[in-house]
Motif scaffolding. Sequence first.
Motif, PDB file in Angstrom:
ATOM      1  N   TYR A 221      -6.820   0.608  -6.274  1.00 47.90           N
ATOM      2  CA  TYR A 221      -6.938   1.650  -5.259  1.00 47.90           C
ATOM      3  C   TYR A 221      -7.974   1.259  -4.209  1.00 47.90           C
TER       4      TYR A 221
ATOM      5  N   SER B  55     -10.690   2.984  -2.043  1.00 48.08           N
ATOM      6  CA  SER B  55     -11.408   4.254  -2.163  1.00 48.08           C
ATOM      7  C   SER B  55     -11.730   4.852  -0.796  1.00 48.08           C
TER       8      SER B  55
ATOM      9  N   LYS C  57      -3.302   3.812  -3.259  1.00 42.32           N
ATOM     10  CA  LYS C  57      -2.860   2.887  -4.309  1.00 42.32           C
ATOM     11  C   LYS C  57      -2.275   1.627  -3.694  1.00 42.32           C
ATOM     12  N   TRP C  58      -2.447   0.498  -4.382  1.00 40.58           N
ATOM     13  CA  TRP C  58      -1.810  -0.752  -3.984  1.00 40.58           C
ATOM     14  C   TRP C  58      -1.310  -1.500  -5.213  1.00 40.58           C
ATOM     15  N   THR C  59      -0.266  -2.272  -5.026  1.00 39.64           N
ATOM     16  CA  THR C  59       0.229  -3.200  -6.042  1.00 39.64           C
ATOM     17  C   THR C  59       0.465  -4.542  -5.355  1.00 39.64           C
TER      18      THR C  59
ATOM     19  N   GLU D 151      -9.925   6.803  -6.134  1.00 42.09           N
ATOM     20  CA  GLU D 151      -8.506   6.447  -6.281  1.00 42.09           C
ATOM     21  C   GLU D 151      -7.724   7.080  -5.137  1.00 42.09           C
TER      22      GLU D 151
ATOM     23  N   TYR E  16       0.851  -1.186   0.000  1.00 41.40           N
ATOM     24  CA  TYR E  16       0.000   0.000   0.000  1.00 41.40           C
ATOM     25  C   TYR E  16       0.890   1.241   0.000  1.00 41.40           C
ATOM     26  N   TYR E  17       0.432   2.295  -0.678  1.00 44.65           N
ATOM     27  CA  TYR E  17       1.214   3.523  -0.796  1.00 44.65           C
ATOM     28  C   TYR E  17       0.457   4.683  -0.138  1.00 44.65           C
TER      29      TYR E  17
ATOM     30  N   THR F  91      -2.718  -3.993  -9.855  1.00 40.56           N
ATOM     31  CA  THR F  91      -2.682  -2.733  -9.116  1.00 40.56           C
ATOM     32  C   THR F  91      -4.088  -2.177  -9.014  1.00 40.56           C
TER      33      THR F  91
END
Length: 370
Positions: A261, A263, A251-253, A248, A234-235, A259
Amino acid sequence: MKKIIIALSIILFTASCSKDEISAPEISITEPTGGFSIDKMQWLRIQPQVKNDQGATYSWSIEGKESNTTANFENVFVAAGTYTIQFTAKNQGGETVKTFVVTVNDKVYINKITRVFEYLPAPGQFINVLPLATKDDTAETMRVKAEEKLTANSMITLGGFGGYVTFGFDHTVINKDGNDFVVLGNAFSNNAEPGIIMVSYDANANGLADDEWYEIAGSEYNKDTTIKNYEITYYKPIEEPANATEPEYIKWTDNQKQTGYLSKNAYHKQSYFPYWKGETLTLKGTFLKSTMVKASYWITPAYEFGYADNWSNTDAKSQIDISWAVDKDGKAVQLKGVDFVKVYNSNRAENTSTGEQSTEVAGFKDLNIQ
């Protein structure tokens, strides 16, 4: 021919002498003054000294029933009483038996969580609220806050996928026949937010949750839709959104080359990213396919068995059997009891009505204790 006979005689003589030179094991067990004594639901560990142990096999029995086949004794007793323990060491030289008595004392325990070792939630709509966090908090102050909640049977959130809490008790939860415990949550009909349960026992006897972990293999463990060794990052947003809602937001990958988001919804206006964490947060575990679906409204039906916050606390399907535990390779393990439990969110799903699917933990019940 004569030389062959002589050679064979030498070999046979040597083999006979080698066998005769092997002595039966010698056992020495240091017994405390007053004899061995332990409270029920606590580990008793005995390390005997064994001489002449080459090629030896071992067996421990309690009241005539074998309990261990290792050199050291390890057991936890469910009931008070006096127990006869027998230790047998055997090799080619013979067999030696040592018998002694253990007194198991009665004791009253608290049927709830007594300590939290770590609390690390993933981003989610209840983060920084349940429990309440400020920008001055640290991992340690949040651990304490989670401990204050859970020791009072009050609820905390684990956020999105991978968020976890690790806790323990004032006794060992024994693996008896049948189900052994319940991790309390807030699930109800068609509103499951399943968390995977990990268990561990205090193998190194230091009182810390730093031993090997085993996963409770619930109903989804072997399904094709389950992803083992899943990892998500997670960012933290550069800034909080100005709008009440933001699709959005965080963000996550993941390690599946996906990838997306998390919300932000209008119902929870605080930051969803843990205040006390850095710019990114990476979490790992077993990923389960969510049951979230929209009927006349959004619902999340429960998995069949084996998870936290999945069925209501009073439903028998919420109960966990320690015998369901497996190691990192998926092999079943036979644990006599567990001292530590870790719960983490198994899902990554959300909707525009109720937000993300986030596991909540509200306590623990040992089914051995009334």
